[in-house]
Scaffold this motif. Structure first.
Motif: not given
Length: 403
Positions: A270-281
């Motif tokens: 899996i991968i994930w997205l959430q708030g306050e996550m570094p843009q490169d990630k």
């Protein structure tokens, strides 16, 4: 045909390279009045070509009235999330590829050195998130005086995220502009009305009714869960046996981290997205998902509007959203541009209240589905009915008898 909209052949060639031959309904409705310089207030479902609807007339304006001298950006596009900003920027680059127009991108999460390099160019089009751009305005590293067109994409989401004050301040800094356009998935509610009144002058109001071909074909159904363990067992079964690519929504970062650990423990990639996550990630995660290297994406609602990936087969509401309109935004990640998609919600007893609201809002009942080996033991709990309190009858005051 796009040529019939009086667009420059360079723009038409770029659009053809992107695989589009005929304009969608929102494009046909927006482009002519936008090219006349009128302000636009537009409502259109996601996945119906909204981005090109504002990019094409903006680019046509820049070609018709080329820059006379070096300066700051002429077209400013504000979006609520980094992911959406990146996608709008990428589409702007594609549409302008046969022109000399310069596009730039400013979002949070990118180092300020990169921002400086971007802002030092003679930008024609800048796509930005409001918070980061306003930092540059305050530092006087961005000048709004050359802005001729201000475009707000997904304005309702900007309101949800608390950007209205900053957007109004940016608009005030760009008060010499000739045109403003506001696009929103919904025009309902007093917030959007106030936003439009503050920013637009005698706008052309457009509500697109997409054709059957354009309209999302999303099958929606509901699995009932007895408890958290049963709920997770249902999710595992669905991910293992039904999905090709899926976005799984949860309510909070803590919930996301918990579910991430559980799925990884059970062998899911899996991968994930959430708030306050570094843009490169963020960019790296989305690239893996878009390429199909990883099929399952976990996301919180902060990221939901920024996901615009073709061929997402399923959206899974592992946690039900707070409101019915957020549900509609979530499931809009599948069934893009008329393709079929599936939206599955997994609900425990305490979720039935929001399920009832979703069904009223969408005017359709979510079909109940059962996985035979995971059949729920308990019957569906009905949402509590709120009874209005009867108006208290006014007590008659007895007048004292006259003696």
């Amino acid at each position: 045909m796009f040529e019939q909209l009086d667009l420059d052949e360079k723009l038409c060639s770029a659009v053809a390279d992107m695989g589009y031959t005929n304009p969608t309904s929102i494009q046909s409705l927006v482009i002519p009045p936008a090219m006349e310089g009128k302000d636009i207030l537009a409502n259109a479902p996601t996945g119906t070509g909204k981005t090109a609807a504002f990019l094409l007339p903006a680019c046509q304006f820049l070609l018709d009235f080329p820059r006379q001298q070096p300066g700051a950006c002429r077209i400013l596009i504000l979006t609520p999330t980094r992911e959406l900003a990146l996608q709008v920027y990428e589409q702007a680059v594609q549409i302008t590829k046969y022109t000399d127009l310069e596009c730039g991108l400013i979002t949070g999460g990118i180092n300020y050195g990169t921002d400086r390099e971007t802002l030092e160019k003679n930008l024609d089009i800048l796509v930005a998130t409001p918070g980061r751009l306003f930092e540059h305005i305050e530092k006087e590293s961005f000048d709004c005086r050359d802005i001729e067109s201000l475009i707000l994409d997904e304005a309702d989401r900007m309101l949800d995220m608390g950007f209205s004050a900053i957007v109004n301040q940016i608009a005030a800094e760009a008060r010499w502009r000739k045109q403003s356009m506001l696009f929103s998935a919904t025009l309902e509610g007093p917030g959007i009305a106030r936003f439009a009144k503050d920013l637009l002058i005698e706008p052309v109001s457009i509500e697109a009714n997409p054709s059957r071909k354009e309209h999302a074909k999303i099958l929606q159904w509901l699995h009932l869960a007895d408890d958290p363990a049963h709920k997770y067992a249902l999710l595992k079964n669905i991910l293992a046996n039904q999905v090709e690519t899926a976005v799984v929504f949860v309510k909070t970062r803590d919930r996301l981290n918990q579910l991430k650990q559980m799925l990884e423990r059970d062998g899911f990639q899996i991968i994930w997205l959430q708030g306050e996550m570094p843009q490169d990630k963020r960019i790296s995660a989305m690239a893996k998902f878009k390429s199909g290297d990883i099929k399952i994406l976990l996301a919180t609602d902060v990221a939901s509007r920024g996901i615009d990936v073709e061929n997402i087969s399923h959206v899974i509401n592992y946690d039900l959203p707070r409101t019915a309109d957020i549900y509609v935004h979530r499931i809009g990640r599948t069934g893009r541009a008329g393709k079929k998609g599936i939206a599955i919600s997994i609900a425990e007893a305490h979720d039935m209240g929001i399920i009832a609201k979703i069904e009223r809002y969408t005017k359709q009942r979510l079909k109940r589905r059962v996985i035979e080996e995971l059949r729920p033991k308990h019957k569906e709990a009905k949402a509590p009915v709120k009874h209005k309190k009867p108006k208290s009858a006014k007590k008659k005051i007895k007048k004292p008898k006259k003696k």
